[in-house]
Design a protein around this motif. Structure first.
Motif, PDB file in Angstrom:
ATOM      1  N   MET A   1       0.510  12.607  -7.727  1.00  0.00           N
ATOM      2  CA  MET A   1       1.785  11.860  -7.506  1.00  0.00           C
ATOM      3  C   MET A   1       2.951  12.345  -7.829  1.00  0.00           C
ATOM      4  O   MET A   1       3.673  12.214  -7.937  1.00  0.00           O
ATOM      5  N   GLY A   2       3.251  13.478  -7.289  1.00  0.00           N
ATOM      6  CA  GLY A   2       3.596  14.588  -7.296  1.00  0.00           C
ATOM      7  C   GLY A   2       5.098  14.342  -6.256  1.00  0.00           C
ATOM      8  O   GLY A   2       6.193  14.620  -6.716  1.00  0.00           O
ATOM      9  N   ASP A   3       3.937  13.777  -5.207  1.00  0.00           N
ATOM     10  CA  ASP A   3       5.554  12.892  -3.982  1.00  0.00           C
ATOM     11  C   ASP A   3       5.588  12.057  -4.821  1.00  0.00           C
ATOM     12  O   ASP A   3       7.185  11.995  -4.490  1.00  0.00           O
ATOM     13  N   LEU A   4       5.320  11.173  -4.888  1.00  0.00           N
ATOM     14  CA  LEU A   4       5.965  10.132  -6.479  1.00  0.00           C
ATOM     15  C   LEU A   4       7.304  10.466  -7.500  1.00  0.00           C
ATOM     16  O   LEU A   4       8.644   9.959  -6.706  1.00  0.00           O
ATOM     17  N   VAL A   5       6.885  11.270  -8.048  1.00  0.00           N
ATOM     18  CA  VAL A   5       7.974  11.571  -8.374  1.00  0.00           C
ATOM     19  C   VAL A   5       8.980  12.585  -8.051  1.00  0.00           C
ATOM     20  O   VAL A   5      10.086  12.234  -8.209  1.00  0.00           O
ATOM     21  N   SER A   6       8.980  13.289  -6.904  1.00  0.00           N
ATOM     22  CA  SER A   6      10.207  13.789  -6.498  1.00  0.00           C
ATOM     23  C   SER A   6      10.506  12.882  -5.413  1.00  0.00           C
ATOM     24  O   SER A   6      11.741  13.360  -5.957  1.00  0.00           O
ATOM     25  N   VAL A 150       3.638  -6.261  -3.673  1.00  0.00           N
ATOM     26  CA  VAL A 150       3.594  -4.627  -2.927  1.00  0.00           C
ATOM     27  C   VAL A 150       5.103  -4.835  -2.481  1.00  0.00           C
ATOM     28  O   VAL A 150       5.642  -3.564  -2.180  1.00  0.00           O
ATOM     29  N   LEU A 151       5.612  -5.728  -2.203  1.00  0.00           N
ATOM     30  CA  LEU A 151       7.077  -5.630  -1.411  1.00  0.00           C
ATOM     31  C   LEU A 151       7.917  -5.638  -2.981  1.00  0.00           C
ATOM     32  O   LEU A 151       9.283  -4.311  -1.680  1.00  0.00           O
ATOM     33  N   LEU A 152       7.547  -5.602  -3.939  1.00  0.00           N
ATOM     34  CA  LEU A 152       9.166  -5.171  -4.064  1.00  0.00           C
ATOM     35  C   LEU A 152       9.292  -3.126  -4.781  1.00  0.00           C
ATOM     36  O   LEU A 152       9.805  -2.341  -4.958  1.00  0.00           O
ATOM     37  N   ALA A 153       7.249  -2.887  -4.607  1.00  0.00           N
ATOM     38  CA  ALA A 153       7.765  -1.124  -4.442  1.00  0.00           C
ATOM     39  C   ALA A 153       7.886  -0.954  -3.283  1.00  0.00           C
ATOM     40  O   ALA A 153       8.686   0.345  -2.923  1.00  0.00           O
ATOM     41  N   VAL A 154       7.643  -1.525  -2.070  1.00  0.00           N
ATOM     42  CA  VAL A 154       7.702  -1.397  -0.693  1.00  0.00           C
ATOM     43  C   VAL A 154       9.293  -0.918  -0.489  1.00  0.00           C
ATOM     44  O   VAL A 154      10.013  -0.318   0.098  1.00  0.00           O
ATOM     45  N   GLY A 160      10.782   7.499   4.307  1.00  0.00           N
ATOM     46  CA  GLY A 160       9.280   8.228   3.924  1.00  0.00           C
ATOM     47  C   GLY A 160       8.403   8.049   3.007  1.00  0.00           C
ATOM     48  O   GLY A 160       7.321   8.963   3.262  1.00  0.00           O
ATOM     49  N   ARG A 161       8.679   7.069   2.593  1.00  0.00           N
ATOM     50  CA  ARG A 161       7.593   7.379   0.991  1.00  0.00           C
ATOM     51  C   ARG A 161       7.360   5.441   1.182  1.00  0.00           C
ATOM     52  O   ARG A 161       6.562   5.295  -0.252  1.00  0.00           O
ATOM     53  N   ARG A 162       7.270   4.863   1.976  1.00  0.00           N
ATOM     54  CA  ARG A 162       6.835   3.324   1.884  1.00  0.00           C
ATOM     55  C   ARG A 162       4.717   3.450   1.510  1.00  0.00           C
ATOM     56  O   ARG A 162       4.994   2.965   1.084  1.00  0.00           O
ATOM     57  N   GLY A 163       4.300   4.168   2.425  1.00  0.00           N
ATOM     58  CA  GLY A 163       3.207   4.137   2.137  1.00  0.00           C
ATOM     59  C   GLY A 163       2.910   4.758   0.480  1.00  0.00           C
ATOM     60  O   GLY A 163       2.080   3.910   0.108  1.00  0.00           O
ATOM     61  N   TRP A 308      -4.316   8.865   0.167  1.00  0.00           N
ATOM     62  CA  TRP A 308      -4.014   7.621   1.068  1.00  0.00           C
ATOM     63  C   TRP A 308      -2.962   7.455   1.619  1.00  0.00           C
ATOM     64  O   TRP A 308      -2.243   7.318   2.775  1.00  0.00           O
ATOM     65  N   GLY A 309      -2.657   5.987   0.571  1.00  0.00           N
ATOM     66  CA  GLY A 309      -1.069   5.938   0.604  1.00  0.00           C
ATOM     67  C   GLY A 309      -0.161   7.119   1.448  1.00  0.00           C
ATOM     68  O   GLY A 309       1.202   6.958   2.845  1.00  0.00           O
ATOM     69  N   TRP A 310      -0.297   8.230   0.594  1.00  0.00           N
ATOM     70  CA  TRP A 310       1.138   9.038   0.740  1.00  0.00           C
ATOM     71  C   TRP A 310       0.397  10.279   2.321  1.00  0.00           C
ATOM     72  O   TRP A 310       1.161  10.464   3.051  1.00  0.00           O
ATOM     73  N   LEU A 311      -0.681   9.982   2.328  1.00  0.00           N
ATOM     74  CA  LEU A 311      -1.133  10.351   4.203  1.00  0.00           C
ATOM     75  C   LEU A 311      -0.486   9.090   4.902  1.00  0.00           C
ATOM     76  O   LEU A 311      -0.521   9.940   6.349  1.00  0.00           O
ATOM     77  N   SER A 312      -0.788   8.655   4.871  1.00  0.00           N
ATOM     78  CA  SER A 312      -0.504   8.207   5.625  1.00  0.00           C
ATOM     79  C   SER A 312       1.457   7.717   5.927  1.00  0.00           C
ATOM     80  O   SER A 312       1.085   6.995   7.084  1.00  0.00           O
ATOM     81  N   ASP A 313       1.918   7.645   5.170  1.00  0.00           N
ATOM     82  CA  ASP A 313       3.173   8.696   5.291  1.00  0.00           C
ATOM     83  C   ASP A 313       3.099   9.731   6.629  1.00  0.00           C
ATOM     84  O   ASP A 313       4.458  10.010   6.718  1.00  0.00           O
ATOM     85  N   ARG A 314       2.450  10.282   6.685  1.00  0.00           N
ATOM     86  CA  ARG A 314       2.369  12.127   6.752  1.00  0.00           C
ATOM     87  C   ARG A 314       1.341  11.523   8.220  1.00  0.00           C
ATOM     88  O   ARG A 314       2.657  12.164   9.647  1.00  0.00           O
ATOM     89  N   VAL A 315       1.069  11.012   8.240  1.00  0.00           N
ATOM     90  CA  VAL A 315       0.036  11.076   9.927  1.00  0.00           C
ATOM     91  C   VAL A 315      -0.153   9.602  10.181  1.00  0.00           C
ATOM     92  O   VAL A 315      -0.561   9.630  11.604  1.00  0.00           O
TER      93      VAL A 315
END
Length: 447
Positions: A1-6, A150-154, A160-163, A308-315
């Motif tokens: 969740m640190g990435d969400l905060v950043s 999901v759409l409200l969040a995405v 670069g943080r949609r995942g 896994w959502g964060w990782l999908s933003d990376r890879v």
């Protein structure tokens, strides 16, 4: 969740306090509302596995009674495509927020009603009829909830943080399962068998009324999606979004449907059917062991799903999704081997591997992955249709099919394991046929 905060506190966002607040509210509103929605929905699945059969279908006891209870569970999934179509139409024309408020109300009312229903012993055949009606309303609500959350969040997500943002409402599913499993486990622990069957099972359903009030207070403060607001302000909303997406982007609906089969099928099998299997075929207190395993995996999902959502933003979305679907396919037989040992530790370990690695890697990437398959004008309709139809074919029928296969196999689980492997292979094929979208603009494919 640190990435969400950043992400929420990145320099470009700090210069726009209103945007930062809107993103926070969108993430919180999606998470809390989805948690309550899925608490209600999973509550029914847990009850179907351990209590609804003898109370509402006493004339067809044993394995047939379990099949009957799971049939009512499947009915809820059958209503989801209709809910998805209606919500998609309204969400693409009127807005995401209005649909989310309505879906939460419908789910809360129908779930609370289950807790108030008289049983078969009190009103006869009308008891299962009313139960099915409540389940249909739950399914209709769930069909519209997912797409909007999901759409409200995405659509509020920073670049670069949609995942990661798309995984926030997905995490609400795990939180809902924690509450549902924990509620039933606590109730069973504090009551004896007679009290639980007489009134204890109703308490988790009645608690939904309180949770819905909390969810509504939070969701009413959420601002509309900026993506939809731009489409609306430009007077470019689709007139018939469901028809339009089926005409212009059938491929998107097909691949998202396919990607749901093994993902949703595995989750329902390990969190619903497994409770019945462990209790009837492995050990007398197997349902309680299963509840404990589901509770542990659900708590872990609060961390693994956003990871896994964060990782999908990376890879990328596709590698993460494929890893999960392949693991689901190859782990089905080992999972039942572990179940059959009867060891609490091994049962918990099997569910953790199946859910937190196999399932969550798909589910964490799914929110953004599905949203990215559709353009701004039809995104709610397209994503909801693929999600809901896949839920019917994958998750909705799984307990019913699995219970029937178990009976056909004389209590042996290998036909059930083969069925799950089949669903996971179909999902692997669908994911492999879907292009990578992690680094594309959100607008997605346009007509």
């Amino acid at each position: 969740m640190g990435d969400l905060v950043s992400a929420l506190q990145s320099p470009d966002v700090r210069t726009r306090p209103a945007a930062r607040t809107a993103r926070r509210r969108a993430a919180l509103g999606s998470f809390v509302g989805t948690t309550i929605e899925w608490y209600d929905y999973y509550l029914y699945g847990t009850a179907a596995a351990i209590v609804l059969g003898p109370l509402f279908f006493p004339d067809v006891g044993g394995a047939v009674g379990v099949v009957a209870a799971f049939a009512t569970y499947a009915v809820g999934f059958l209503a989801r495509p209709l809910g998805g179509a209606v919500a998609g139409h309204v969400g693409d024309r009127v807005g995401r927020k209005a649909v989310l408020v309505a879906s939460l109300l419908v789910m809360g009312v129908s779930t609370t009603a289950v807790g108030l229903l008289p049983t078969h012993a009190q009103i006869g055949v009308w008891a299962p009829v009313l139960l099915v009606l409540c389940r249909l309303l739950q399914g209709f609500s769930a069909g519209g909830e997912w797409g909007g959350a999901v759409l409200l969040a995405v659509e509020h997500a920073p670049t670069g943080r949609r995942g990661l943002f798309g995984a926030i409402p997905q995490t609400g599913s795990a939180a809902g399962m924690v509450l549902a499993s924990g509620g039933f486990w606590l109730t069973r622990s504090l009551t004896d068998d007679d009290a639980f069957l007489a009134w204890g099972w109703r308490l988790p359903f009645l608690a939904s009324a309180v949770l819905v009030v909390v969810g509504l207070l939070i969701r009413l403060k959420v601002t509309e999606s900026p993506t939809f607001a731009a489409v609306r302000d430009a007077e470019a909303t689709a007139r018939r979004p469901v028809a339009e997406v089926l005409r212009t982007n059938r491929r998107g609906v097909l691949v998202t449907t396919g990607m749901r089969l093994g993902q949703n099928g595995s989750y329902v099998l390990y969190t619903v059917f497994a409770l019945s299997y462990l209790g009837s075929e492995v050990r007398a207190d197997g349902a309680d062991v299963g509840l404990l395993a589901v509770l542990v995996a659900s708590v872990l999902s609060l961390a693994t799903t956003p990871f896994w959502g964060w990782l999908s933003d990376r890879v990328g979305r596709r590698p993460v999704y494929l890893a999960g679907s392949v693991l689901t396919a190859v782990f089905s037989v080992p999972a039942f081997l572990l179940f059959d040992t009867g060891s609490t530790a091994l049962v918990v370990g099997a569910v953790v591997v199946a859910v937190n690695l196999g399932h969550d890697s798909q589910y964490g990437a799914q929110g953004a992955f599905f949203a990215e398959q559709f353009d701004d004008r039809t995104r709610y309709s397209g994503a909801s249709l693929g999600y809901s139809i896949g839920a019917v074919l994958g998750g909705g029928l799984t307990p019913l099919v699995a219970a029937s296969l178990l009976a056909a196999g004389g209590g042996s689980p290998w036909l059930v394991a083969g069925y799950l492997t089949f669903l996971a292979v179909l999902t692997t094929v669908a994911a492999a046929c879907t292009r990578e979208t992690a680094h594309e603009p959100l607008e997605g494919p346009t007509p």
